[in-house]
Write a protein that holds these residues in place. Structure first.
Motif, PDB file in Angstrom:
ATOM      1  N   LEU A  11       0.866  -1.306  -0.076  1.00 18.54           N
ATOM      2  CA  LEU A  11       0.066  -0.149   0.079  1.00 18.54           C
ATOM      3  C   LEU A  11       0.869   1.366   0.026  1.00 18.54           C
ATOM      4  O   LEU A  11       0.510   2.394  -0.420  1.00 18.54           O
ATOM      5  CB  LEU A  11      -0.839  -0.018   1.207  1.00 18.54           C
ATOM      6  N   ARG A  12       2.069   1.240   0.541  1.00 16.45           N
ATOM      7  CA  ARG A  12       2.872   2.331   0.671  1.00 16.45           C
ATOM      8  C   ARG A  12       3.955   2.374  -0.777  1.00 16.45           C
ATOM      9  O   ARG A  12       4.708   3.202  -1.073  1.00 16.45           O
ATOM     10  CB  ARG A  12       3.939   2.210   1.670  1.00 16.45           C
ATOM     11  N   GLY A  13       3.646   1.458  -1.794  1.00 14.69           N
ATOM     12  CA  GLY A  13       4.481   1.360  -2.996  1.00 14.69           C
ATOM     13  C   GLY A  13       5.869   0.852  -2.975  1.00 14.69           C
ATOM     14  O   GLY A  13       6.589   0.909  -3.625  1.00 14.69           O
ATOM     15  N   GLN A  14       6.079   0.158  -1.502  1.00 15.73           N
ATOM     16  CA  GLN A  14       7.458  -0.316  -1.502  1.00 15.73           C
ATOM     17  C   GLN A  14       7.611  -1.778  -1.940  1.00 15.73           C
ATOM     18  O   GLN A  14       8.771  -2.268  -1.824  1.00 15.73           O
ATOM     19  CB  GLN A  14       7.994  -0.405   0.078  1.00 15.73           C
ATOM     20  N   LEU A  15       6.340  -2.579  -2.300  1.00 18.65           N
ATOM     21  CA  LEU A  15       6.418  -3.928  -2.687  1.00 18.65           C
ATOM     22  C   LEU A  15       5.411  -3.997  -3.722  1.00 18.65           C
ATOM     23  O   LEU A  15       4.102  -3.609  -3.364  1.00 18.65           O
ATOM     24  CB  LEU A  15       5.879  -4.819  -1.546  1.00 18.65           C
ATOM     25  N   SER A  16       5.592  -4.560  -4.603  1.00 17.59           N
ATOM     26  CA  SER A  16       4.715  -4.666  -5.862  1.00 17.59           C
ATOM     27  C   SER A  16       3.560  -5.737  -5.363  1.00 17.59           C
ATOM     28  O   SER A  16       3.881  -6.627  -4.795  1.00 17.59           O
ATOM     29  CB  SER A  16       5.122  -5.232  -7.177  1.00 17.59           C
ATOM     30  N   PRO A  17       2.359  -5.444  -5.693  1.00 21.43           N
ATOM     31  CA  PRO A  17       1.145  -6.457  -5.287  1.00 21.43           C
ATOM     32  C   PRO A  17       1.573  -8.050  -5.950  1.00 21.43           C
ATOM     33  O   PRO A  17       1.263  -8.767  -5.389  1.00 21.43           O
ATOM     34  CB  PRO A  17      -0.128  -5.916  -5.957  1.00 21.43           C
ATOM     35  N   ALA A  18       2.299  -8.008  -7.383  1.00 21.24           N
ATOM     36  CA  ALA A  18       2.704  -9.200  -7.802  1.00 21.24           C
ATOM     37  C   ALA A  18       3.364 -10.043  -6.974  1.00 21.24           C
ATOM     38  O   ALA A  18       3.583 -11.364  -6.791  1.00 21.24           O
ATOM     39  CB  ALA A  18       2.983  -9.156  -9.229  1.00 21.24           C
ATOM     40  N   ALA A  19       4.405  -9.585  -6.312  1.00 20.61           N
ATOM     41  CA  ALA A  19       5.217 -10.171  -5.378  1.00 20.61           C
ATOM     42  C   ALA A  19       4.581 -10.973  -4.125  1.00 20.61           C
ATOM     43  O   ALA A  19       5.051 -11.982  -3.816  1.00 20.61           O
ATOM     44  CB  ALA A  19       6.284  -9.033  -4.650  1.00 20.61           C
ATOM     45  N   LEU A  20       3.158 -10.774  -3.870  1.00 20.98           N
ATOM     46  CA  LEU A  20       2.461 -11.477  -2.953  1.00 20.98           C
ATOM     47  C   LEU A  20       2.167 -12.596  -3.430  1.00 20.98           C
ATOM     48  O   LEU A  20       2.036 -13.492  -2.616  1.00 20.98           O
ATOM     49  CB  LEU A  20       1.297 -10.701  -2.699  1.00 20.98           C
ATOM     50  N   GLN A  21       2.418 -12.857  -4.618  1.00 22.47           N
ATOM     51  CA  GLN A  21       1.864 -14.474  -5.182  1.00 22.47           C
ATOM     52  C   GLN A  21       2.962 -15.257  -4.825  1.00 22.47           C
ATOM     53  O   GLN A  21       3.082 -16.461  -4.265  1.00 22.47           O
ATOM     54  CB  GLN A  21       1.679 -14.397  -6.671  1.00 22.47           C
ATOM     55  N   ALA A  22       4.365 -14.790  -5.197  1.00 24.05           N
ATOM     56  CA  ALA A  22       5.462 -15.658  -4.936  1.00 24.05           C
ATOM     57  C   ALA A  22       5.823 -15.969  -3.370  1.00 24.05           C
ATOM     58  O   ALA A  22       6.082 -16.919  -2.893  1.00 24.05           O
ATOM     59  CB  ALA A  22       6.863 -15.339  -5.348  1.00 24.05           C
ATOM     60  N   ILE A  23       5.425 -14.641  -2.547  1.00 18.28           N
ATOM     61  CA  ILE A  23       5.310 -14.871  -1.336  1.00 18.28           C
ATOM     62  C   ILE A  23       4.414 -15.703  -0.635  1.00 18.28           C
ATOM     63  O   ILE A  23       4.539 -16.377   0.356  1.00 18.28           O
ATOM     64  CB  ILE A  23       5.235 -13.248  -0.429  1.00 18.28           C
ATOM     65  N   GLY A  24       3.228 -15.585  -1.191  1.00 18.48           N
ATOM     66  CA  GLY A  24       2.013 -16.541  -0.488  1.00 18.48           C
ATOM     67  C   GLY A  24       2.404 -17.895  -0.917  1.00 18.48           C
ATOM     68  O   GLY A  24       2.168 -18.699  -0.008  1.00 18.48           O
ATOM     69  N   PHE A  25       2.768 -18.139  -2.074  1.00 17.33           N
ATOM     70  CA  PHE A  25       3.111 -19.517  -2.526  1.00 17.33           C
ATOM     71  C   PHE A  25       4.225 -20.073  -1.683  1.00 17.33           C
ATOM     72  O   PHE A  25       4.133 -21.248  -0.943  1.00 17.33           O
ATOM     73  CB  PHE A  25       3.567 -19.640  -4.014  1.00 17.33           C
ATOM     74  N   ALA A  26       5.287 -19.425  -1.269  1.00 18.93           N
ATOM     75  CA  ALA A  26       6.514 -19.751  -0.346  1.00 18.93           C
ATOM     76  C   ALA A  26       5.860 -19.992   0.919  1.00 18.93           C
ATOM     77  O   ALA A  26       6.388 -21.108   1.626  1.00 18.93           O
ATOM     78  CB  ALA A  26       7.475 -18.768  -0.520  1.00 18.93           C
ATOM     79  N   LEU A  27       5.219 -19.330   1.368  1.00 15.07           N
ATOM     80  CA  LEU A  27       4.492 -19.442   2.856  1.00 15.07           C
ATOM     81  C   LEU A  27       3.682 -20.826   2.723  1.00 15.07           C
ATOM     82  O   LEU A  27       3.735 -21.550   3.822  1.00 15.07           O
ATOM     83  CB  LEU A  27       3.540 -18.412   3.041  1.00 15.07           C
ATOM     84  N   MET A  28       2.949 -20.818   1.689  1.00 13.16           N
ATOM     85  CA  MET A  28       1.780 -22.067   1.871  1.00 13.16           C
ATOM     86  C   MET A  28       2.678 -23.372   1.606  1.00 13.16           C
ATOM     87  O   MET A  28       2.370 -24.468   2.017  1.00 13.16           O
ATOM     88  CB  MET A  28       0.606 -21.943   0.666  1.00 13.16           C
ATOM     89  N   ALA A  29       3.673 -23.192   0.803  1.00 15.33           N
ATOM     90  CA  ALA A  29       4.605 -24.425   0.555  1.00 15.33           C
ATOM     91  C   ALA A  29       5.691 -24.775   1.615  1.00 15.33           C
ATOM     92  O   ALA A  29       6.213 -25.801   1.255  1.00 15.33           O
ATOM     93  CB  ALA A  29       4.996 -24.266  -1.171  1.00 15.33           C
ATOM     94  N   SER A  30       5.803 -23.884   2.370  1.00 13.62           N
ATOM     95  CA  SER A  30       6.814 -24.089   3.299  1.00 13.62           C
ATOM     96  C   SER A  30       6.542 -25.334   4.216  1.00 13.62           C
ATOM     97  O   SER A  30       5.605 -25.352   4.932  1.00 13.62           O
ATOM     98  CB  SER A  30       7.097 -22.798   4.047  1.00 13.62           C
TER      99      SER A  30
END
Length: 151
Positions: free
Chosen positions: A64-83
């Motif tokens: 929301l502050r523009g420091q991280l792209s919304p698209a980055a959440l896909q890889a992050i979410g997958f990494a969290l779920m697959a971890s």
């Protein structure tokens, strides 16, 4: 393909790395292997780590502050779920599951990141999703994890 390191995400949650470092770490970690298939290369951590709703909110705030792209959440979410190392105390992983598969759940838009934040903060109730009604059995997407040991 550059591996996404679980350690960098943990460091972000602990305030030891920035959103910019996390964005750089995520970039290039996903490789398309077909029209509906991809592989995320992830370097696993050595220790277990409990993710809280407040930590996930930090990710939303960075977007929301523009420091991280919304698209980055896909890889992050997958990494969290697959971890095997990241875990949760409640049902907040439902939001991370939404991130990991936006083509089925909620597109990773600025407006939806605001909704994710509200759900994680419990200022809005997570909506009940209707059951999938397609009888066609079409494959929507497949994402696989390529695990790497820490270097």
């Amino acid at each position: 393909m550059k591996p996404r390191r679980e350690q960098v995400l943990r460091d972000f949650f602990e305030g030891r790395s920035s959103a910019a470092e996390l964005e750089r770490d995520v970039a290039g970690s996903t490789k398309r292997t077909g029209p509906k298939a991809s592989v995320v290369s992830i370097e696993d951590m050595n220790k277990d780590f409990a993710v809280t709703a407040d930590m996930a909110v930090r990710l939303c705030d960075a977007v929301l502050r523009g420091q991280l792209s919304p698209a980055a959440l896909q890889a992050i979410g997958f990494a969290l779920m697959a971890s095997d190392k990241f875990g949760w105390d409640g049902d907040d992983e439902v939001v991370m599951a939404d991130w990991s598969c936006p083509e089925v759940n909620y597109p990773l838009t600025f407006d939806n990141v605001q909704r994710f934040r509200a759900w994680l903060m419990r200022t809005e109730t997570y909506p009940t999703k209707p059951p999938l009604t397609s009888d066609r059995g079409d494959l929507i997407s497949v994402t696989e994890k390529k695990s790497l040991r820490p270097s």
